[in-house]
Design an enzyme around this catalytic site. Sequence first.
Site, short mmCIF file in Angstrom:
data_model
loop_
_atom_site.label_atom_id
_atom_site.label_comp_id
_atom_site.label_asym_id
_atom_site.label_seq_id
_atom_site.Cartn_x
_atom_site.Cartn_y
_atom_site.Cartn_z
N MET A 1 0.81 -1.22 0.00
CA MET A 1 0.00 0.00 0.00
C MET A 1 0.84 1.27 0.00
SD MET A 1 -2.81 -1.42 -0.29
CE MET A 1 -4.02 -0.12 -0.06
N ASN B 1 2.25 -5.61 -10.45
CA ASN B 1 1.25 -5.26 -9.43
C ASN B 1 -0.08 -5.89 -9.82
OD1 ASN B 1 0.14 -3.88 -7.15
ND2 ASN B 1 -0.72 -2.35 -8.55
N HIS C 1 -4.24 -5.14 -9.34
CA HIS C 1 -5.18 -4.09 -8.93
C HIS C 1 -6.61 -4.61 -9.10
CE1 HIS C 1 -6.57 -0.07 -8.11
NE2 HIS C 1 -7.42 -0.21 -9.10
C1 GRF Z 1 -5.93 -7.07 -3.36
O1 GRF Z 1 -7.28 -6.74 -3.55
C2 GRF Z 1 -5.10 -6.47 -4.45
O2 GRF Z 1 -5.77 -6.38 -5.67
C3 GRF Z 1 -4.81 -5.09 -3.94
O3 GRF Z 1 -4.63 -5.25 -2.55
C4 GRF Z 1 -5.34 -6.41 -2.12
C5 GRF Z 1 -4.34 -7.30 -1.43
O4 GRF Z 1 -4.95 -8.42 -0.83
N1 GRF Z 1 -3.67 -4.51 -4.59
P1 GRF Z 1 -4.04 -9.54 -0.18
O5 GRF Z 1 -3.17 -8.86 0.90
O6 GRF Z 1 -3.22 -10.16 -1.24
O7 GRF Z 1 -4.99 -10.50 0.44
#
Ligand code: GRF
Length: 205
Positions: free
Chosen positions: A93, A110, A112
């Site tokens: 993040m 990445n 998304h």
């Molecule tokens: C996912 O929805 C991904 O698309 C976004 O952040 C979330 C991560 O989920 N970038 P996780 O930590 O892999 O469960």
Amino acid sequence: MAETTVLGILASGRGSNLQSIIDAILAGKLAAEIGVVISDKPDANALKRAADLNLTAVCVDRKQYKTQQEFEQALVNELKLHQVELVILAGFMRILSPYFVHAFANRIMNIHPSLLPAFPGKHAQEQAIQYGAKISGCTVHFVDEGMDSGPIILQQAVPVMPDDTPATLAERILQQEHVIYPQAIKLYIEKRLQIEGRMVKVVDR
Ligand code: GRF
């Protein structure tokens, strides 16, 4: 032993995408190994998942660094220390600066939770619902200097239901994330991805 590609996974939270990649490796579907899992948050569940499986799990805590540049240098050092070839952002993040992007040019992916270029940034599922979209989905892309703007590798659509909440839509999309992220990594490992400008061509080998 067959050659494997070394992945470095950056995750800030839950780590379900990390888990899907681990599962694909354990199932023999990905000729990869995880060199290091890095989180910017000491309490990230992703770190716990990694440590439970005896993977190298490291916290590079943003709060410990005065500047973004120093923080990113620490990330790059950690990735290089573990001979990482491909960087996987899995729910990481933080926006990464051009310094980081250039350090691993065309070697950062990445995922998304929308069909980019629709709904970049935070709360993509909520954005899709509020916009009234009938279809959303997920996108795996290479990372460039912009936000969620790099060349698209794979996408998967899912329907948006009339009674969806951000949570129910997120869950439907997440199931597909767990399918296409390992697929995209596999294509990279097999050297089947050719970047031509904004276009990523998937070639046969
Ligand atoms: C996912 O929805 C991904 O698309 C976004 O952040 C979330 C991560 O989920 N970038 P996780 O930590 O892999 O469960």
